[in-house]
Write a protein that holds these residues in place. Structure first.
Motif, PDB file in Angstrom:
ATOM      1  N   ASP A  64       0.661  -1.131  -0.088  1.00 36.15           N
ATOM      2  CA  ASP A  64      -0.060   0.062   0.067  1.00 36.15           C
ATOM      3  C   ASP A  64       0.894   1.220  -0.054  1.00 36.15           C
ATOM      4  O   ASP A  64       0.478   2.269  -0.633  1.00 36.15           O
ATOM      5  N   VAL A  65       2.011   1.070   0.777  1.00 38.00           N
ATOM      6  CA  VAL A  65       2.875   2.438   0.846  1.00 38.00           C
ATOM      7  C   VAL A  65       3.498   2.514  -0.666  1.00 38.00           C
ATOM      8  O   VAL A  65       3.709   3.719  -1.189  1.00 38.00           O
ATOM      9  N   GLY A  66       3.874   1.372  -1.147  1.00 43.54           N
ATOM     10  CA  GLY A  66       4.364   1.780  -2.807  1.00 43.54           C
ATOM     11  C   GLY A  66       3.371   2.233  -3.590  1.00 43.54           C
ATOM     12  O   GLY A  66       3.927   3.084  -4.267  1.00 43.54           O
ATOM     13  N   TYR A  67       2.262   1.664  -3.430  1.00 41.39           N
ATOM     14  CA  TYR A  67       1.277   2.447  -4.515  1.00 41.39           C
ATOM     15  C   TYR A  67       0.688   3.867  -4.293  1.00 41.39           C
ATOM     16  O   TYR A  67       0.787   4.407  -5.227  1.00 41.39           O
ATOM     17  N   ALA A  68       0.904   4.101  -2.960  1.00 43.97           N
ATOM     18  CA  ALA A  68       0.507   5.538  -2.614  1.00 43.97           C
ATOM     19  C   ALA A  68       1.784   6.343  -3.107  1.00 43.97           C
ATOM     20  O   ALA A  68       1.576   7.402  -3.285  1.00 43.97           O
ATOM     21  N   GLY A  69       2.990   5.890  -2.592  1.00 45.88           N
ATOM     22  CA  GLY A  69       4.108   6.591  -3.117  1.00 45.88           C
ATOM     23  C   GLY A  69       4.110   6.808  -4.656  1.00 45.88           C
ATOM     24  O   GLY A  69       4.613   7.966  -5.081  1.00 45.88           O
ATOM     25  N   SER A  70       3.833   5.913  -5.520  1.00 46.61           N
ATOM     26  CA  SER A  70       3.765   5.916  -6.814  1.00 46.61           C
ATOM     27  C   SER A  70       2.826   6.929  -7.360  1.00 46.61           C
ATOM     28  O   SER A  70       3.047   7.836  -8.267  1.00 46.61           O
ATOM     29  N   ALA A  71       1.768   6.859  -6.766  1.00 50.95           N
ATOM     30  CA  ALA A  71       0.507   7.792  -7.140  1.00 50.95           C
ATOM     31  C   ALA A  71       1.057   9.407  -6.731  1.00 50.95           C
ATOM     32  O   ALA A  71       0.705  10.315  -7.400  1.00 50.95           O
ATOM     33  N   ALA A  72       1.685   9.402  -5.714  1.00 47.78           N
ATOM     34  CA  ALA A  72       1.921  10.794  -5.167  1.00 47.78           C
ATOM     35  C   ALA A  72       3.130  11.418  -6.127  1.00 47.78           C
ATOM     36  O   ALA A  72       3.079  12.519  -6.390  1.00 47.78           O
ATOM     37  N   LEU A  73       3.877  10.549  -6.562  1.00 54.91           N
ATOM     38  CA  LEU A  73       4.824  10.854  -7.566  1.00 54.91           C
ATOM     39  C   LEU A  73       4.388  11.423  -8.829  1.00 54.91           C
ATOM     40  O   LEU A  73       4.824  12.520  -9.444  1.00 54.91           O
ATOM     41  N   TYR A  74       3.342  10.760  -9.372  1.00 54.05           N
ATOM     42  CA  TYR A  74       2.913  11.175 -10.699  1.00 54.05           C
ATOM     43  C   TYR A  74       1.796  12.160 -10.553  1.00 54.05           C
ATOM     44  O   TYR A  74       1.845  13.286 -11.254  1.00 54.05           O
ATOM     45  N   VAL A  75       1.291  12.437  -9.544  1.00 54.06           N
ATOM     46  CA  VAL A  75       0.433  13.481  -9.293  1.00 54.06           C
ATOM     47  C   VAL A  75       1.117  14.855  -8.996  1.00 54.06           C
ATOM     48  O   VAL A  75       0.927  15.897  -9.676  1.00 54.06           O
ATOM     49  N   CYS A  76       2.259  14.587  -8.201  1.00 50.52           N
ATOM     50  CA  CYS A  76       3.121  15.920  -7.933  1.00 50.52           C
ATOM     51  C   CYS A  76       4.081  16.329  -9.277  1.00 50.52           C
ATOM     52  O   CYS A  76       4.250  17.273  -9.243  1.00 50.52           O
ATOM     53  N   THR A  77       4.138  15.194  -9.990  1.00 51.36           N
ATOM     54  CA  THR A  77       5.006  15.596 -11.190  1.00 51.36           C
ATOM     55  C   THR A  77       3.979  16.492 -12.094  1.00 51.36           C
ATOM     56  O   THR A  77       4.363  17.472 -12.700  1.00 51.36           O
TER      57      THR A  77
END
Length: 466
Positions: A64-77
């Motif tokens: 869950d942490v990995g998926y949330a981190g990936s989502a945060a990366l894409y959104v913030c980019t």
């Protein structure tokens, strides 16, 4: 002039003695090419050292942490490219933007190292991973927006230097000269960028096989990232776009600089290569890897062939650069790249890859050829169509499109069926070259309209004088 003023001759920041293009401090074509090679190498090393450990770092995190981190990366980019990177680059300049982007990228690795060392799923891991991913997204948006602007300034400076040196090889037509130069520079950048990605992947694979402690790998990558950032201080400050005259631009105006280009259909015509690459990568990862390569050759060959894809892209980026400079047009390279993307699902649908064995490397090489165009020729096309003060906004949009394509890759590879993915890749690849040709037509019509308007105004002025 004070340190806050700008040179009226070349619009560069006088606060940096190397940024002013005045007699006695002008750079030769060889110096400018060497400077671009330095910039390409340090960005390539930084990006390779930062992104490679993330391939296996996610296995050390809670799912869950990995998926949330990936989502945060894409959104913030995406958000960073829309609202942060352009005004920030306008404020601090392209060179400082590159350096700050690389520094933040390195910090991003540090946060992943901390998260990976904590208990999976713990609050500490969440607190380290999510802010770090947001920082990584900001770093990506800043780095690639700055790189696009630095490409534009390097192109303009090189064109001017070659004109002043009266080199016999200089093409007379300004548009042809610019296309020739952007092709040369983007192919050099792509070669360094992809080559260091290959090297970092091989080194990380070797470390994993040797069962090196993950924290040692993270520390090594963080160190290389910081060293490459420090090495980036050797890049020249090439100033602002020559079309930006007078006082320093208002930073607030940069907030909408990326979205201001959305009304230009040329921007969307050129986006097809970015989207095609994203969906093709999803098709390779979600179908070719799992259904054919892993089954027939084993899991090790998935990584080996993926590395072969990047190596092929590094070599072919230079080959496509030579092709474009020889033919005088990016069109043939765009066509070949789109054809390579199209052939992958076409071969699956018509021939099938069952029983191909080692011949399965073919779709990976086709993907590599397509990526070579994506990393070099396609970005050069954006530099051709959006020069000068439009470059920051244009490359911020490139980053948004690339991020969305990677997000699609991340999401659709797990959701859509291979048949649907294949159909999408076929459609996007088939439209890539026609849309590129349409972009040329639209820009040519726009230029003719502007010239006609200027001619009509001149004639009206002559009549009024009479």
């Amino acid at each position: 002039l004070t340190s806050s003023q700008f040179c009226l001759k070349c619009s560069c920041d006088m606060s940096s003695p190397r940024s002013c293009d005045v007699p006695g401090n002008r750079r030769s074509p060889a110096q400018l090419r060497r400077n671009w090679s330095i910039a390409s190498a340090v960005v390539g090393i930084n990006h390779g050292s930062v992104t490679t450990p993330l391939i296996f770092a996610t296995t050390l995190l809670d799912k869950d942490v990995g998926y949330a981190g990936s989502a945060a990366l894409y959104v913030c980019t995406c958000l960073g490219s829309l609202f942060v990177s352009v005004p920030l680059v306008m404020s601090i300049g392209h060179r400082r933007g590159l350096l700050l982007g690389m520094l933040l990228y390195s910090v991003y690795v540090g946060t992943f190292a901390i998260a990976a060392s904590l208990r999976a799923g713990s609050i500490g891991q969440w607190c380290a991973c999510i802010p770090g991913s947001c920082l990584g997204g900001l770093a990506a948006s800043l780095l690639w927006t700055s790189q696009g602007g630095y490409l534009d300034r390097s192109t303009s400076a090189l064109l001017k230097a070659e004109e002043e040196s009266s080199d016999d090889s200089v093409v007379s037509d300004e548009a042809d000269r610019r296309q020739h130069t952007t092709t040369e520079l983007t192919s050099v950048f792509a070669m360094y960028y992809l080559l260091f990605e290959v090297i970092c992947k091989l080194l990380s694979s070797f470390a994993l096989r040797r069962k090196v402690a993950p924290w040692l790998i993270f520390v090594a990558c963080l160190s290389v990232g910081l060293v490459s950032t420090f090495a980036g201080l050797g890049m020249d400050d090439l100033g602002r776009a020559s079309s930006v005259a007078g006082p320093k631009p208002n930073v607030v105006s940069g907030l909408l600089k990326a979205t201001a280009l959305w009304s230009d259909p040329v921007l969307w015509c050129l986006s097809l290569t970015n989207l095609t690459f994203g969906f093709s990568a999803a098709f390779m990862n979600g179908y070719i890897n799992s259904e054919f390569t892993k089954v027939e050759l084993g899991a090790d060959f998935v990584g080996f062939y993926a590395t072969a894809t990047v190596l092929c892209a590094a070599v072919m980026s230079r080959a496509f650069g030579f092709l474009v400079r020889t033919l005088g047009s990016k069109g043939p390279a765009i066509f070949i790249g789109s054809l390579c993307f199209l052939l992958i699902p076409l071969l699956v649908d018509t021939v099938g890859f069952e029983g191909w064995g080692y011949g399965l490397i073919i779709p990976y090489l086709l993907q590599g050829c397509g990526r070579a165009v994506y990393e070099s020729t396609a970005k050069g096309a954006f530099a051709d169509f959006f020069p000068g003060e439009m470059s920051e906004g244009a490359f911020a949009n490139v980053m948004i499109q690339a991020t969305l394509s990677f997000g699609f890759c991340f999401f659709f590879s797990a959701v859509l069926s291979p048949t649907v993915l294949a159909a999408i890749v076929l459609g996007l690849a088939g439209l890539t070259f026609p849309m590129y040709a349409l972009a040329h037509y639209l820009r040519r019509m726009h230029v003719l309209g502007v010239e006609q308007g200027s001619s009509d105004s001149s004639e009206a002025g002559d009549i009024s004088d009479d």
